[in-house]
Structures are given as structure tokens and as C-alpha cells.
Design a protein around this motif. Sequence first.
Motif, PDB file in Angstrom:
ATOM      1  N   ALA A 215      34.231  71.992  74.959  1.00  0.00           N
ATOM      2  CA  ALA A 215      35.138  71.106  75.697  1.00  0.00           C
ATOM      3  C   ALA A 215      36.091  70.384  74.751  1.00  0.00           C
ATOM      4  CB  ALA A 215      34.332  70.108  76.520  1.00  0.00           C
ATOM      5  N   LEU A 216      35.598  69.983  73.582  1.00  0.00           N
ATOM      6  CA  LEU A 216      36.451  69.299  72.611  1.00  0.00           C
ATOM      7  C   LEU A 216      37.567  70.227  72.127  1.00  0.00           C
ATOM      8  CD1 LEU A 216      36.906  66.743  70.877  1.00  0.00           C
ATOM      9  CD2 LEU A 216      35.444  67.786  69.130  1.00  0.00           C
ATOM     10  N   ALA A 217      37.224  71.465  71.801  1.00  0.00           N
ATOM     11  CA  ALA A 217      38.242  72.428  71.365  1.00  0.00           C
ATOM     12  C   ALA A 217      39.231  72.707  72.481  1.00  0.00           C
ATOM     13  CB  ALA A 217      37.568  73.723  70.910  1.00  0.00           C
ATOM     14  N   ALA A 218      38.748  72.793  73.727  1.00  0.00           N
ATOM     15  CA  ALA A 218      39.643  73.014  74.863  1.00  0.00           C
ATOM     16  C   ALA A 218      40.622  71.852  75.017  1.00  0.00           C
ATOM     17  CB  ALA A 218      38.830  73.194  76.144  1.00  0.00           C
ATOM     18  N   PHE A 219      40.128  70.635  74.832  1.00  0.00           N
ATOM     19  CA  PHE A 219      41.002  69.461  74.945  1.00  0.00           C
ATOM     20  C   PHE A 219      42.071  69.479  73.851  1.00  0.00           C
ATOM     21  CE2 PHE A 219      42.286  65.185  73.808  1.00  0.00           C
ATOM     22  CZ  PHE A 219      42.635  64.654  75.043  1.00  0.00           C
ATOM     23  N   VAL A 220      41.672  69.765  72.623  1.00  0.00           N
ATOM     24  CA  VAL A 220      42.634  69.804  71.524  1.00  0.00           C
ATOM     25  C   VAL A 220      43.708  70.864  71.801  1.00  0.00           C
ATOM     26  CG1 VAL A 220      42.949  70.336  69.069  1.00  0.00           C
ATOM     27  CG2 VAL A 220      41.016  68.917  69.808  1.00  0.00           C
ATOM     28  N   LEU A 234      55.840  80.856  69.877  1.00  0.00           N
ATOM     29  CA  LEU A 234      55.220  81.643  70.942  1.00  0.00           C
ATOM     30  C   LEU A 234      53.846  82.143  70.529  1.00  0.00           C
ATOM     31  CD1 LEU A 234      55.394  83.044  73.701  1.00  0.00           C
ATOM     32  CD2 LEU A 234      56.564  84.961  72.556  1.00  0.00           C
ATOM     33  N   PHE A 235      53.703  82.566  69.268  1.00  0.00           N
ATOM     34  CA  PHE A 235      52.420  83.065  68.787  1.00  0.00           C
ATOM     35  C   PHE A 235      51.334  82.003  68.946  1.00  0.00           C
ATOM     36  CE2 PHE A 235      49.307  83.078  65.339  1.00  0.00           C
ATOM     37  CZ  PHE A 235      48.712  84.319  65.522  1.00  0.00           C
ATOM     38  N   TRP A 236      51.642  80.763  68.520  1.00  0.00           N
ATOM     39  CA  TRP A 236      50.629  79.710  68.597  1.00  0.00           C
ATOM     40  C   TRP A 236      50.375  79.290  70.045  1.00  0.00           C
ATOM     41  CZ3 TRP A 236      47.334  79.153  64.996  1.00  0.00           C
ATOM     42  CH2 TRP A 236      47.680  79.420  63.662  1.00  0.00           C
ATOM     43  N   LYS A 237      51.392  79.388  70.900  1.00  0.00           N
ATOM     44  CA  LYS A 237      51.160  79.098  72.319  1.00  0.00           C
ATOM     45  C   LYS A 237      50.167  80.091  72.917  1.00  0.00           C
ATOM     46  CE  LYS A 237      55.516  76.816  73.529  1.00  0.00           C
ATOM     47  NZ  LYS A 237      56.760  76.893  74.343  1.00  0.00           N
ATOM     48  N   VAL A 238      50.357  81.366  72.603  1.00  0.00           N
ATOM     49  CA  VAL A 238      49.436  82.394  73.105  1.00  0.00           C
ATOM     50  C   VAL A 238      48.037  82.170  72.542  1.00  0.00           C
ATOM     51  CG1 VAL A 238      48.917  84.863  73.102  1.00  0.00           C
ATOM     52  CG2 VAL A 238      51.274  84.078  73.461  1.00  0.00           C
ATOM     53  N   PHE A 239      47.956  81.853  71.239  1.00  0.00           N
ATOM     54  CA  PHE A 239      46.657  81.605  70.615  1.00  0.00           C
ATOM     55  C   PHE A 239      45.952  80.427  71.280  1.00  0.00           C
ATOM     56  CE2 PHE A 239      44.241  79.030  67.575  1.00  0.00           C
ATOM     57  CZ  PHE A 239      43.254  79.935  67.206  1.00  0.00           C
ATOM     58  N   LEU A 240      46.680  79.336  71.487  1.00  0.00           N
ATOM     59  CA  LEU A 240      46.068  78.138  72.085  1.00  0.00           C
ATOM     60  C   LEU A 240      45.669  78.371  73.536  1.00  0.00           C
ATOM     61  CD1 LEU A 240      48.363  75.378  70.544  1.00  0.00           C
ATOM     62  CD2 LEU A 240      45.961  75.811  69.994  1.00  0.00           C
ATOM     63  N   LEU A 241      46.470  79.145  74.275  1.00  0.00           N
ATOM     64  CA  LEU A 241      46.098  79.469  75.653  1.00  0.00           C
ATOM     65  C   LEU A 241      44.827  80.321  75.692  1.00  0.00           C
ATOM     66  CD1 LEU A 241      49.583  80.225  77.268  1.00  0.00           C
ATOM     67  CD2 LEU A 241      47.983  78.407  77.945  1.00  0.00           C
ATOM     68  N   ALA A 245      41.283  79.166  77.369  1.00  0.00           N
ATOM     69  CA  ALA A 245      40.563  79.963  78.363  1.00  0.00           C
ATOM     70  C   ALA A 245      39.139  80.270  77.903  1.00  0.00           C
ATOM     71  CB  ALA A 245      41.324  81.259  78.632  1.00  0.00           C
ATOM     72  N   LEU A 246      38.973  80.605  76.626  1.00  0.00           N
ATOM     73  CA  LEU A 246      37.655  80.935  76.092  1.00  0.00           C
ATOM     74  C   LEU A 246      36.713  79.736  76.159  1.00  0.00           C
ATOM     75  CD1 LEU A 246      35.721  82.826  74.537  1.00  0.00           C
ATOM     76  CD2 LEU A 246      36.797  82.022  72.416  1.00  0.00           C
ATOM     77  N   GLU A 247      37.200  78.564  75.765  1.00  0.00           N
ATOM     78  CA  GLU A 247      36.332  77.382  75.732  1.00  0.00           C
ATOM     79  C   GLU A 247      35.994  76.887  77.138  1.00  0.00           C
ATOM     80  OE1 GLU A 247      35.022  76.832  73.078  1.00  0.00           O
ATOM     81  OE2 GLU A 247      36.367  77.367  71.457  1.00  0.00           O
ATOM     82  N   ILE A 248      36.949  76.977  78.065  1.00  0.00           N
ATOM     83  CA  ILE A 248      36.653  76.608  79.454  1.00  0.00           C
ATOM     84  C   ILE A 248      35.619  77.556  80.042  1.00  0.00           C
ATOM     85  CG2 ILE A 248      37.608  76.512  81.788  1.00  0.00           C
ATOM     86  CD1 ILE A 248      40.160  75.391  80.630  1.00  0.00           C
ATOM     87  N   ALA A 249      35.748  78.846  79.732  1.00  0.00           N
ATOM     88  CA  ALA A 249      34.757  79.821  80.203  1.00  0.00           C
ATOM     89  C   ALA A 249      33.382  79.522  79.631  1.00  0.00           C
ATOM     90  CB  ALA A 249      35.197  81.234  79.814  1.00  0.00           C
ATOM     91  N   ALA A 250      33.333  79.086  78.364  1.00  0.00           N
ATOM     92  CA  ALA A 250      32.041  78.759  77.750  1.00  0.00           C
ATOM     93  C   ALA A 250      31.344  77.637  78.503  1.00  0.00           C
ATOM     94  CB  ALA A 250      32.260  78.360  76.282  1.00  0.00           C
ATOM     95  N   VAL A 251      32.105  76.621  78.914  1.00  0.00           N
ATOM     96  CA  VAL A 251      31.511  75.508  79.666  1.00  0.00           C
ATOM     97  C   VAL A 251      31.145  75.951  81.082  1.00  0.00           C
ATOM     98  CG1 VAL A 251      31.903  73.186  80.573  1.00  0.00           C
ATOM     99  CG2 VAL A 251      32.749  73.795  78.295  1.00  0.00           C
ATOM    100  N   ALA A 252      32.056  76.668  81.740  1.00  0.00           N
ATOM    101  CA  ALA A 252      31.813  77.077  83.125  1.00  0.00           C
ATOM    102  C   ALA A 252      30.596  77.985  83.248  1.00  0.00           C
ATOM    103  CB  ALA A 252      33.047  77.778  83.677  1.00  0.00           C
ATOM    104  N   LEU A 253      30.462  78.945  82.308  1.00  0.00           N
ATOM    105  CA  LEU A 253      29.371  79.912  82.382  1.00  0.00           C
ATOM    106  C   LEU A 253      28.069  79.378  81.799  1.00  0.00           C
ATOM    107  CD1 LEU A 253      31.346  83.150  81.457  1.00  0.00           C
ATOM    108  CD2 LEU A 253      30.580  82.417  83.719  1.00  0.00           C
TER     109      LEU A 253
END
Length: 483
Positions: A215-220, A234-241, A245-253
Motif C-alpha cells: 500500500a505504501l508503494a502504491a501511494f508513492v 512517458l516511460f516513468w508514467k507507464v512504470f508507475l502505473l 496496479a501490481l501493489e493494489i493487486a497485492a493488497v486486494a488478493l
Amino acid sequence: MITPPLTSPSEVVTNLVGALFVIPIIFGIFIKAPKLVIFGFIGVLFCFSDSTWGELQTSSNIYSRGVGMFYFSLLNLVLITAAVAALIKRLANPAGQPVAPQMNKYFLAFFFLMLGHVVVGLMSGIDLDVILGYGGMLNLLNMMLFMYLVIVAFESDKDVKLLLFTVIALAMARAIFGAIRYFVFDGDSANPYRNFEGLDIKIFFFDISDNYVAALAAFVAAWLLTTPTLRISLFWKVFLLGLLALEIAAVALSFRRSSLIGMALMFVFLFLNLPGRRKIFFAMLAAVALASVAGVFFEQRLQFNTSGGILESLIYDISPGRGGIKDGRFYELYAAAQSMEGHWLFGRGTWGTFYGDFGRLEYHGSNFGFVHSGFGHIVLKAGIVGLVLFVAFLGAFIRYYFKNRKYLTGTALLVADAGFAGFLFWIPTLLIGTPIIEFRTMLLFGFTIAMPFVGVAMQGYQYRRYVAAPQYAPTGQLDARPA
């Protein structure tokens, strides 16, 4: 929660030799380069789980090493050693900047409260290892010690940026590990839903601290994507998105309600601090994410709890239909309160336990020395006095953050906001979880509390370096000093 493992003679010798060699080294390193020690702690805390609840076969982990031989684990001894080194370094330079003076009185109050429990416990015939056990209040002091060490270790721009990079890198590595384990193998082995309740579900992470890291990484990532003053490629926007998504999935699952609520609080806080136009975009993005998370959460876990809707499923064990406090999830707190007669002021001691209907408290096993509420646990152990001190400590943190936030910009503001958002994440766990008895959880909570202080110290460092010496100040530097 740390429980003393059975220690063989060879393990005793190994731990003793390790302590004799490592602890003096840690002392010297912290005196010279404190951030190296703290980075070591952060690496362990972010990457290694502490939770054994839900496993079919319980085994020791890195957090329990040394408990069978010493009063404290080896990691706890390293923490204490680093704290002593920091104190000596501070005494050698009394003219330096004060370290979180707003919090000092609460640390001293808890220290003397703990000392009082030691004296009373020994007079009552309680063994010292029981008085100082992790099921009491020891981790409150550990949390504050780690908070101070983090504040001391990071001040300059370079150090704080390296800290943020480390947080993101370790959180991403941990999430990738969890994803491989979840999608390729059988998920987290600490899975009480499947192992104890017979539910046919896999989980990403059961340990609440792993959920916090994600959750902390997702917030950052979300903060960097939405802040109006930052322009990223654009590269960093894609990386951060992708990271988001990965960190939110980790919490949700992971299917932890407290984690989902905590992460929701973090993103509500971020939403409230966005300018008007960005709020619309963020709200649309958050609505899609929330709908996806809620759907997966209901389908995978909450369908087993009720035939009603999502809201009814979320509160299935605390809803009015459960028969009130004596019959729902909160029976445990009711039983603990019934056990407090004559002990409300100072608690039943760090060694204290409560009693109740063993049938309804079967999930406790034979350990009635804790309750599922951080605040309730403090009342059980230290009474109203302990609870007032802890709430005052949290109040001092909140006041400090809001007093100084208006002076912060850039990386300093990100660090401070991440710390306050992390505090919001921990609120549900403090209400209905067991954070006080968990070494890893409380050190990460201390890390969270330290972050706004680190942000303010960084801003102060910039002020002293650039504003106080304007001939070296680059264009666009600070024009205000944090309070």
C-alpha cells in the motif's frame, strides 16, 4: 508475534558467537554511517514475513532468532545496540539539531511505565522474560526506538531520495515474489482461510506488514503520477502505473479487510489534497480500481461469509444480526473488559491475561495474553494510563504533520505525505488487529511515524545549505523554513 523456538545447543553457540561479533560491528557502523544500519533493517522488514498464523506447520523466522537464548531476538538486540550508539553520538554532540523533541516525553513516559511494570512484576514473582515478553508492551518501545533511528539516519536530499528509491524497489521486488507465488504456485503458506476455515482460496500475503509495504508503494506511485508540480516522462508514467496496479493487486488478493480499508483511507487522503481538475481524473480512476477490487474480494472470499451483498459481507461478523457485542466479533473485547475489574488504571501488567468463554475464544488457543485491538491490548496491559499516553503520542504526530506540511515541497512533501498516509493505513489494524505484539509491524509503524520528521529535516537541510547561503542556491529553491 514472536514465540520462543526450541533452541538446540548448536543454535545457542551460533547465536552467541553471532551476537558477540555482530553487535559491536553494528555499534561502530551506526556511529560512522547510521543510514547503512537502517537500510539493513528496512531490507529485512520489507522482504521477510513475520506472520506464522495460518500455517499448518509453524517454524521460526528471522525475527525469532535468538529468543530462545536471550530475552530479546537478535534483531531486537541490534536495534537496542544501534539506539545506544545513537545516544552516545548525540551526547558527544549536544549542540546538534534536536531529534523529534515533540515525542521525547512520550518515550520517557512509556519507558518509566515499563520500568514500573518490571518492578511490580518481579515483586509479584513474575519471571523477567515474561515481563519483557513480546506479548506485553515491549514493542511500543521498539517502535519508538526505530522511529528515532530513522529520523537520525536520513537528513540530506541524497539520503532521502535514496530512501524513497529503496522503498519502491523493495516493495516491487516483494510484490513480484508474491505474484509468482500466487499465480504459479499455491500462494502464501500462511493461509488461515484455507488451512483453518476450509475455504478454497489462495492469498497473496497474509502478513499485514506485507500489505502495508504494498500500500505504501502504491501511494508513492499515485502521488508521483498525480502531483501537479511534477513532470515525468512517458516511460516513468507507464512504470508507475504498472507498479500501482501490481501493489493494489497485492493488497486486494490478500483478502484482508483491514488492509483494504487502510489503503482506501490512504487514497482518500491523496484525493483530498489534489487540485480540482485532477480530482475528477483521480476519482474516475479510483472508481474503476475500487469496483475491480470489490468484485474480486467478494467473489473470492466474502461469498463464503453470507448470501447478502458486498456491504453485508464486509461486516458479516460485526453486524447487528450477530446478536450484539456478546455474540459477535467483539466478544473478545467484552470478555477482556470484564476481566479488568480493579485494573483499569494501570492494567493487568505486561504479563497479564484475560478470561472468558473458552469455546467462543477457541481461535486464541491457550494464549489469552492479547486481544484483537491495538488500543484494547494497551488497556489490558497498561490500563487507561497507557492508552492515554499512546493516544497523546499519536496526537503529537498528527499535530506535527499538519503544522509543518504547508512548508514542505517536492521530495520532502512526498515523504511526509507518505508517512501520514501510512498512519491512516494502520488505523484499522490498531482498532481490530494485533499490531502491538508483532515486532515487524511495530517497527514499520515506527518507520511510518518517522517519515514526516524526515521530510521536515530534509527541508531544514535544504534551508541551511541553500537559503542560508544564497550564493550557492540553484534557481527555484526554497524561500521558507519549516516550523
